[in-house]
Design an enzyme around this catalytic site. Structure first.
Site, PDB file in Angstrom:
ATOM      1  N   GLU A  91       5.970  -3.653  10.723  1.00 54.77           N
ATOM      2  CA  GLU A  91       5.493  -2.358  10.212  1.00 54.77           C
ATOM      3  C   GLU A  91       5.970  -1.267  11.160  1.00 54.77           C
ATOM      4  O   GLU A  91       5.618  -1.280  12.352  1.00 54.77           O
ATOM      5  CB  GLU A  91       3.962  -2.336  10.092  1.00 54.77           C
ATOM      6  CG  GLU A  91       3.455  -3.237   8.991  1.00 54.77           C
ATOM      7  CD  GLU A  91       1.967  -3.112   8.714  1.00 54.77           C
ATOM      8  OE1 GLU A  91       1.394  -2.042   8.982  1.00 54.77           O
ATOM      9  OE2 GLU A  91       1.394  -4.106   8.227  1.00 54.77           O
ATOM     10  N   ASN A 125      -2.627 -10.789   9.329  1.00 56.27           N
ATOM     11  CA  ASN A 125      -2.045  -9.466   9.604  1.00 56.27           C
ATOM     12  C   ASN A 125      -3.032  -8.672  10.445  1.00 56.27           C
ATOM     13  O   ASN A 125      -4.225  -8.625  10.115  1.00 56.27           O
ATOM     14  CB  ASN A 125      -1.799  -8.718   8.281  1.00 56.27           C
ATOM     15  CG  ASN A 125      -1.497  -7.243   8.517  1.00 56.27           C
ATOM     16  OD1 ASN A 125      -0.392  -6.901   8.932  1.00 56.27           O
ATOM     17  ND2 ASN A 125      -2.471  -6.379   8.265  1.00 56.27           N
ATOM     18  N   GLU A 126      -2.559  -8.048  11.476  1.00 59.79           N
ATOM     19  CA  GLU A 126      -3.405  -7.205  12.325  1.00 59.79           C
ATOM     20  C   GLU A 126      -4.769  -7.855  12.543  1.00 59.79           C
ATOM     21  O   GLU A 126      -5.811  -7.231  12.300  1.00 59.79           O
ATOM     22  CB  GLU A 126      -3.530  -5.785  11.735  1.00 59.79           C
ATOM     23  CG  GLU A 126      -2.214  -5.060  11.719  1.00 59.79           C
ATOM     24  CD  GLU A 126      -2.308  -3.549  11.500  1.00 59.79           C
ATOM     25  OE1 GLU A 126      -3.391  -3.024  11.213  1.00 59.79           O
ATOM     26  OE2 GLU A 126      -1.262  -2.884  11.630  1.00 59.79           O
ATOM     27  N   GLN A 148       6.445   1.975   3.976  1.00 62.43           N
ATOM     28  CA  GLN A 148       6.598   0.850   3.079  1.00 62.43           C
ATOM     29  C   GLN A 148       7.728   1.155   2.098  1.00 62.43           C
ATOM     30  O   GLN A 148       8.210   2.273   2.071  1.00 62.43           O
ATOM     31  CB  GLN A 148       5.298   0.590   2.355  1.00 62.43           C
ATOM     32  CG  GLN A 148       4.168   0.216   3.326  1.00 62.43           C
ATOM     33  CD  GLN A 148       2.921  -0.349   2.638  1.00 62.43           C
ATOM     34  OE1 GLN A 148       2.884  -0.531   1.435  1.00 62.43           O
ATOM     35  NE2 GLN A 148       1.874  -0.612   3.421  1.00 62.43           N
ATOM     36  N   TYR A 193       3.690   2.678  14.633  1.00 61.98           N
ATOM     37  CA  TYR A 193       3.999   3.804  13.749  1.00 61.98           C
ATOM     38  C   TYR A 193       4.273   5.063  14.562  1.00 61.98           C
ATOM     39  O   TYR A 193       3.680   5.271  15.632  1.00 61.98           O
ATOM     40  CB  TYR A 193       2.818   4.081  12.816  1.00 61.98           C
ATOM     41  CG  TYR A 193       2.687   3.055  11.701  1.00 61.98           C
ATOM     42  CD1 TYR A 193       3.417   3.201  10.530  1.00 61.98           C
ATOM     43  CD2 TYR A 193       1.844   1.961  11.826  1.00 61.98           C
ATOM     44  CE1 TYR A 193       3.304   2.269   9.500  1.00 61.98           C
ATOM     45  CE2 TYR A 193       1.726   1.028  10.798  1.00 61.98           C
ATOM     46  CZ  TYR A 193       2.463   1.188   9.634  1.00 61.98           C
ATOM     47  OH  TYR A 193       2.353   0.274   8.619  1.00 61.98           O
ATOM     48  N   GLU A 246       3.075  -3.460   0.013  1.00 61.53           N
ATOM     49  CA  GLU A 246       1.653  -3.833   0.049  1.00 61.53           C
ATOM     50  C   GLU A 246       0.963  -3.379  -1.236  1.00 61.53           C
ATOM     51  O   GLU A 246       1.402  -2.421  -1.890  1.00 61.53           O
ATOM     52  CB  GLU A 246       0.987  -3.163   1.264  1.00 61.53           C
ATOM     53  CG  GLU A 246      -0.505  -3.484   1.376  1.00 61.53           C
ATOM     54  CD  GLU A 246      -1.125  -3.105   2.713  1.00 61.53           C
ATOM     55  OE1 GLU A 246      -0.475  -2.401   3.507  1.00 61.53           O
ATOM     56  OE2 GLU A 246      -2.270  -3.528   2.956  1.00 61.53           O
TER      57      GLU A 246
HETATM   58  O1  AHR Z   1       1.022   0.111   6.225  1.00 58.67           O
HETATM   59  C1  AHR Z   1      -0.298   0.518   6.097  1.00 58.67           C
HETATM   60  C2  AHR Z   1      -1.263  -0.301   6.954  1.00 58.67           C
HETATM   61  O2  AHR Z   1      -0.975  -0.101   8.301  1.00 58.67           O
HETATM   62  C3  AHR Z   1      -1.207  -1.798   6.799  1.00 58.67           C
HETATM   63  O3  AHR Z   1      -1.953  -2.253   5.753  1.00 58.67           O
HETATM   64  C4  AHR Z   1      -1.766  -2.287   8.094  1.00 58.67           C
HETATM   65  O4  AHR Z   1      -1.262  -3.540   8.458  1.00 58.67           O
HETATM   66  C5  AHR Z   1      -1.429  -1.184   9.063  1.00 58.67           C
HETATM   67  O5  AHR Z   1      -2.529  -0.799   9.809  1.00 58.67           O
END
Ligand code: AHR
Length: 491
Positions: free
Chosen positions: A297, A172-173, A346, A240, A27
């Site tokens: 992600e 995205n999101e 990432q 995450y 990103e």
């Molecule tokens: O990876 C960091 C961020 O996490 C990304 O930009 C977003 O899609 C997510 O919330």
């Protein structure tokens, strides 16, 4: 020592493990692209067209199969036309650090990078603040072979042949940074954007709808119900590992105590539960599993390293991250009937990266070594197996001691195991249901749980050959040391 029992049947092939499960995400965030992968042509750091040579080498070594770009949250504010040609407008990166970027890394640079890596491009389109026309014309620029207005523009910018594009994310999101939408509204927007997103390059392109955040099952249900299946190849999932579970104090990358360690493991294992539940919802609407789930992600998200820009999400990476990577990759393999791709967040200098840089130095993190160890799973067949393993009661969490996945390719069985205990080794008895095991080789990543690879060249976390196993009467008996990631190739 506790004992676990693993059985497999290599004649019972369940699903192919797409190599894209070992994908990455880049990103416009912190030092992922600028001063990371991309240093510019005039940099003293050896580069090809501005892209660091050592980064390309390191990503090729782990056979990076797919790369997602340009975001993340950045994607829904990105306007591709600003990032092509000689004169480029700059952009304010409102999500990440409020920095102004000069757009010197744009569409052509990204597709060029993918060609250098020999990996598939996965583009995230701007649905949140962009227009249908903008996305449609981006695809025309990338894929039109003839003299269409956008095709001609690409040629004028130096690329005669169209680029190949394999995956297109439509937003995205969009439940959050990508527009704060309700799933009903997003589904309608998706249908419209997808209708006009045409690939002229005569190859398959998977359109990916924005899927849920973690355990938002209502989002998945609504999207699946309202999708136009003809236009949808996959939906995404973001989850995450946040050690404390508290986004305002996530925990540090380097200093963590035993409690926070087991919280990290437990939080990681939640991935299995949410994939299982989202898959069950998808099964209701798509019993033939034509629509894939893409975990685009995943990874550990800690508090940023002190002294670094809070918007840049820079963090170190220890043996703990190696275990988290091993657990997640084993989970994805085990769900490969539905999970067709996953992208670590990432690739470089941001969150749980495989690479970290400081000026000219480049570090391969413990997570990089796990990706290297797991290479034999790429395009292998997940096979039927079962594991009876002890559970650990730690603080207020109960976690399975071992996590694993087992696949078959070229008549060889490949097993990867993690032992998440901090202090107990585990004996593992491995039995094939269809043949007597006659040969094996094994690798291991195991060192102090707080160890990390540093810019001074010290590399305590690497892959070593493992000899803690023996073959007895066609069965394999091994010791899986505390806090380790281990692989076995078995025949
Ligand atoms: O990876 C960091 C961020 O996490 C990304 O930009 C977003 O899609 C997510 O919330």
């Amino acid at each position: 020592m506790k004992t676990a029992y693993l059985k497999f049947d290599s004649t019972k092939k369940l699903s192919k493990i797409n190599k894209e499960i070992y994908g990455h995400f880049s990103e416009h965030l912190g030092r992922c692209i600028y001063n990371g992968i991309y240093v510019g042509k005039d940099s003293e750091i050896p580069n090809t067209n501005g892209i660091r040579n050592d980064v390309v080498e390191a990503l090729k070594e782990i056979k990076t199969p797919v790369l997602r770009w340009p975001g993340g949250c950045f994607a829904d504010e990105y306007h591709w036309l600003d990032g092509v040609g000689k004169e480029r407008k700059s952009i304010l990166n409102t999500n990440w650090g409020g920095v102004v970027e000069d757009n010197s890394f744009g569409t052509d640079e990204f597709f060029n990078l993918c060609e250098m890596l020999d990996c598939k491009p996965y583009l995230a389109g701007n649905l949140g603040s962009g227009t249908v026309r903008e996305l449609a014309s981006w695809l025309e620029y990338i894929t039109h072979w003839g003299d269409s207005p956008m095709g001609l523009m690409r040629k004028e910018n130096g690329r005669e042949k169209p680029w190949r594009i394999d995956y297109l994310g439509i937003g995205n999101e969009n439940w959050g940074c990508g527009g704060n939408m309700r799933p009903e509204y997003y589904a309608d927007e998706y249908r419209k954007f997808a209708q006009f997103a045409k690939n002229y390059n005569n190859q398959d392109m998977v359109k990916v709808a924005c899927g849920p955040n973690a355990d938002d099952y209502y989002w998945t249900e609504t999207i699946m119900k309202n999708l136009n299946t003809w236009h949808t190849g996959a939906i995404s999932l973001h989850y995450y590992t946040v050690p404390t579970g508290d986004w305002s104090h996530k925990g540090a990358a380097l200093s963590f105590d035993d409690k926070e360690y087991y919280q990290t493991i437990s939080s990681t294992l939640f991935m299995d539960e949410i994939i299982t539940k989202h898959s069950a919802i998808m099964d209701k609407y798509d019993k033939d599993k034509k629509i894939g789930l893409i975990v685009d992600e995943w990874g550990c998200w800690y508090d940023v390293e002190e002294g670094t820009n809070p918007g840049f999400l820079y963090q170190q990476n220890t043996m703990r991250d190696a275990i988290v990577a091993g657990i997640n990759l084993n989970i994805f393999n085990s769900h490969s009937d539905r999970v067709i791709m996953a992208n670590l967040a990432q690739v470089m200098n941001v969150l749980q990266s495989v690479l970290l840089s400081d000026g000219e130095s480049l570090v391969k993190t413990p997570t990089w070594y796990v990706f290297k160890m797991f290479l034999r799973h790429h395009e292998a067949n997940l096979i039927r197996s079962s594991l009876a393993a002890p559970e650990l009661d730690k603080f207020d969490k109960t976690v399975p001691m071992l996590s694993y996945s087992v696949s078959e390719k070229d008549s060889k069985v490949f097993l990867t195991v993690t032992n998440c205990s901090l202090d107990e080794d585990c004996e593992l008895l491995i039995d094939s249901e269809t043949f007597g095991i006659s040969s094996a080789s094994s690798e291991i990543i195991c060192t102090d749980i707080h160890a990390f690879n540093d810019f001074d060249g010290s590399e305590p976390v690497t892959i070593k050959e493992n000899s803690s196993y023996e073959i007895i009467n066609g069965k394999l008996k091994a010791v899986i040391p505390a806090h380790s990631v281990v692989s076995f190739e078995i025949a």
